[in-house]
Design an enzyme around this catalytic site. Sequence first.
Site, short mmCIF file in Angstrom:
data_model
loop_
_atom_site.label_atom_id
_atom_site.label_comp_id
_atom_site.label_asym_id
_atom_site.label_seq_id
_atom_site.Cartn_x
_atom_site.Cartn_y
_atom_site.Cartn_z
N GLY A 1 0.72 -1.20 0.05
CA GLY A 1 0.12 0.00 0.03
C GLY A 1 0.82 1.45 0.00
N ASP A 2 1.96 1.21 0.82
CA ASP A 2 2.67 2.26 1.03
C ASP A 2 3.53 2.68 -0.82
OD1 ASP A 2 4.68 4.55 1.91
OD2 ASP A 2 6.33 2.85 1.32
N ALA A 3 3.77 1.66 -1.39
CA ALA A 3 4.35 1.94 -2.71
C ALA A 3 3.24 2.43 -3.71
CB ALA A 3 4.95 0.52 -3.24
#
Length: 142
Positions: free
Chosen positions: A18-20
């Site tokens: 999700g961060d990416a």
Amino acid sequence: MDKNRTDRLTPVSLAFIGDAVHTLFVRERLAEKSDCVVGTLHTAASRLVNAKTQAAVYDRLDADGYFTEEEADVARRAKNAHLHSRAKTASPTDYHKATALEAVIGYVHIAGGSDREHRLLEMCYELGCAAAGPVVRQNIKT
């Protein structure tokens, strides 16, 4: 939605993905909406994709009941997960909330809900711009 793929990943792994996904979405949006130099774009992206801003976005989405039941469960598990890293510039509470938001984004991405993913990322971007303040909006057309 591919439930098998999402069930095999831990909440922290979903947050990693999700961060990416969130970072790429924000960078693409900033690049599209601005003719600023790369350094300015990087600063704006850093203000939108950090634990403090993501925690504020999470709080707003959670308070508004934006998450589905499955997403809320992923967020809860991610927020309560034992993290092996520490936030450098955020409180532990903000870091856990940011991890929860990233996990939901990762969950929606892996599950294949492209319409839901786009709406969630758009909402995160708009709320993030509001939470990050005028520094982001100064050179970027939100």
